[in-house]
Design an enzyme around this catalytic site. Structure first.
Site, PDB file in Angstrom:
ATOM      1  CE1 TYR A  80       0.988   1.343   0.100  1.00 31.79           C
ATOM      2  CE2 TYR A  80      -0.046   0.848  -1.778  1.00 31.79           C
ATOM      3  CZ  TYR A  80      -0.186   1.030  -0.453  1.00 31.79           C
ATOM      4  OH  TYR A  80      -1.441   1.295   0.302  1.00 31.79           O
ATOM      5  CE1 TYR A 463      -2.875  -2.452   1.981  1.00 30.53           C
ATOM      6  CE2 TYR A 463      -2.322  -4.381   0.847  1.00 30.53           C
ATOM      7  CZ  TYR A 463      -2.856  -3.138   1.020  1.00 30.53           C
ATOM      8  OH  TYR A 463      -3.330  -2.487  -0.159  1.00 30.53           O
ATOM      9  NE  ARG A 464       0.871  -2.219  -1.969  1.00 28.35           N
ATOM     10  CZ  ARG A 464       0.152  -2.255  -3.056  1.00 28.35           C
ATOM     11  NH1 ARG A 464      -1.338  -2.445  -2.806  1.00 28.35           N
ATOM     12  NH2 ARG A 464       0.204  -1.908  -4.289  1.00 28.35           N
TER      13      ARG A 464
END
Ligand code: ADP
Length: 508
Positions: A80, A463-464
């Site tokens: 991420y 969600y991310r």
């Protein structure tokens, strides 16, 4: 470097000591590295505070000089973003020195930690002090932090897999340097800060997750009392199309709490990657090739060797031995209508590095899966994480979208499905690519953007996401995006905290 940033860094040296403010080229390169489809994102400097008071002073300086501050707890946010900010030219606030375990309460089963505390650190602390409590950790890295993962709303593999759900009480430094405590924390002398989540009045904790409204400097986390018995279970499914049935059988088992933990269903490509990394079995990699371009014969050989199927499910039972036996029977009966599958009992798990590692992580022993990224060349690795209802039609739609988009851009599907509450499923699609190959990197970029668009068009919100795609998702959310920006103006009028985090940036 702009003069104002230089002045800010000099002022921060006075606060933390000049050896804790770094701006040499080697450090800047280290903190700009990422595994994404974009270029490295260079910061202007790195500051390492040692106390909450120092964080307050740093933020006051950042406001004075209007420079961006990007907090990281350990910067292991693989897939991420890692330690880099969303945009170049920020000052990274690295919490490596604020790594104190402030309290562990064995009776009430909680810990209070600073942001730099890692999963392996807390795990070893509990072991060393013979405290019979378990942590819940993600699979990414043992050196990642409880605060970073919880503020990112990460998940793990024990019954306490939803990390934010099991957090209780935060200390947050706001952009102007004020300290806010959430839950019952505002009451002087509170006796319930890590005990009772809701406090009095509005519940604010969620605002400080996945946002840039404040910096979390203390966090309470509930831990799991070591159960009297623990039984890991695995199931190997040989038919690739059985995912429908697997999901339909897992849902009632999860929603009724027969299976208490985060149950995973892992695609064979990811299972092979795990087997390679977790067992140190680097011999797997030459066989599967850099792009999973193995023959069916090689796949069969590897599946036999490592006791794997096309889908591999792992979950565990916790509690009294008698109850575990009852639940085990219910689970075995539930799957008996299927064919071409087999259970992997705990006694067989030590024979395969894949199942061995699963057994460990479901009782909270930290593991790393990230050596896998070197597999394809210069590490390019990111996760696309749409959430699905735990119903077969949604899961198959999501898999079809992922497979189709991957194939269009020359990649192969690899993923893990984590059935969290029994209602929601995190579909973590793993895209690995060679960052040094510009064509491949560009294709990966298009693939991620397109997959996110396709999921959002049919109602599946990730969600991310990684720092390069936050804006892309936030721009789809209309009024929600506007309200986030209103809150940003209120909490951080100069926009100094994590500019661009979750697509929230006053300077855009
Ligand atoms: P990890 O714990 O996995 O190493 P990081 O430290 O890289 O995670 O943090 C991931 C992201 O979470 C950061 O990029 C930042 O946006 C956010 N974050 C990390 N620590 C804090 C903190 N103490 N307060 C607020 N946000 C944080």
């Amino acid at each position: 470097m702009a003069k104002s940033i230089q002045q800010a860094l000099r002022a921060m040296e006075v606060v933390v000591g000049d050896n804790h403010v770094l701006s040499d080229p080697g450090t800047l390169e280290k903190y700009s590295l990422n595994m994404l489809t974009v270029e490295n994102i260079a910061p202007a400097g790195v500051v390492k505070p040692d106390s909450v008071e120092e964080v307050q002073d740093i933020l006051k300086i950042a406001n004075q000089y209007k420079v961006g501050i990007w907090p990281i707890s350990t910067g292991q946010n693989h897939g991420y973003g890692m330690a880099c900010a969303a945009k170049p030219g920020n000052i990274i606030l690295d919490f490596a020195r604020m790594n104190r375990i402030l309290e562990v309460n064995p009776d009430l089963a909680y810990a209070l930690v600073e942001p730099g505390v890692t999963y392996i650190q807390l795990y070893k602390y509990l072991q060393k002090n013979k405290i019979p409590l378990w942590i819940d950790c993600p699979s990414g890295s043992p050196e990642s932090s409880l605060v970073g993962n919880t503020t990112e709303r990460g998940v793990g593999y024990t019954p306490m897999a939803e990390h934010f759900l099991f957090s209780c009480g935060m200390e947050v430094v706001l952009a102007d340097g004020k300290i806010l405590r959430t839950g019952t924390g505002p009451l002087p002398g509170t006796k319930t800060w890590q005990i009772f989540k809701w406090g009095f009045g509005p519940y604010l904790d969620g605002m400080f997750t996945a946002s840039n409204f404040g910096i979390v400097t203390k966090l309470g986390l509930w831990l799991m009392p070591e159960p009297p018995a623990y039984e890991p279970m695995g199931i190997v499914f040989n038919n690739p199309d059985d995912i429908d049935r697997i999901i339909e059988i897992l849902r009632p088992l999860k929603i009724n709490n027969v299976i208490q933990n985060g149950a995973a269903v892992t695609h064979v490509r990811k299972s092979l990657g795990h087997a390679a990394v977790w067992g140190g079995s680097k011999e797997i990699l030459p066989k599967v090739g850099r792009r999973f371009d193995y023959t069916p014969e090689v796949l069969k050989e590897l599946k036999d060797t490592y006791n794997l199927g096309n889908w591999n499910s792992s979950f565990a039972l916790y509690g009294l031995p008698e109850i575990i036996q009852i639940h085990k029977k219910i689970i075995k009966d539930a799957f008996s209508s299927m064919s071409n599958y087999r259970f992997v009992d705990s006694s067989e798990m030590s024979d395969s590095p894949y199942w061995q590692a699963r057994e460990k992580i479901m009782r909270g022993e930290p593991l790393s899966e990230f050596d896998m990224s070197d597999w394809v060349g210069q590490a390019g690795s990111l996760w696309i994480s749409p959430v699905a209802p735990v119903q077969h039609e949604h899961v198959t739609t999501q898999i079809e979208i992922a497979k189709d988009t991957c194939a269009k851009h020359g990649f192969k599907y690899s993923a893990e499905l984590i059935v969290g509450s029994g209602r929601d499923l995190h579909h973590i699609i793993w895209l690995m690519f060679d960052r040094s190959d510009m064509d491949e990197r560009q294709r990966a970029h298009q693939c991620v953007g397109e997959m996110i668009d396709r999921y959002c068009e049919v109602g599946y919100l990730p969600y991310r996401t990684n720092v390069a795609f936050s804006d892309h998702i936030m721009k789809k959310l209309g009024l929600f995006r506007e309200i986030c920006h209103d809150l940003k103006r209120l909490f951080d009028p100069n926009g100094i905290l994590s500019p661009g985090k979750s697509g929230i940036d006053l300077h855009d």
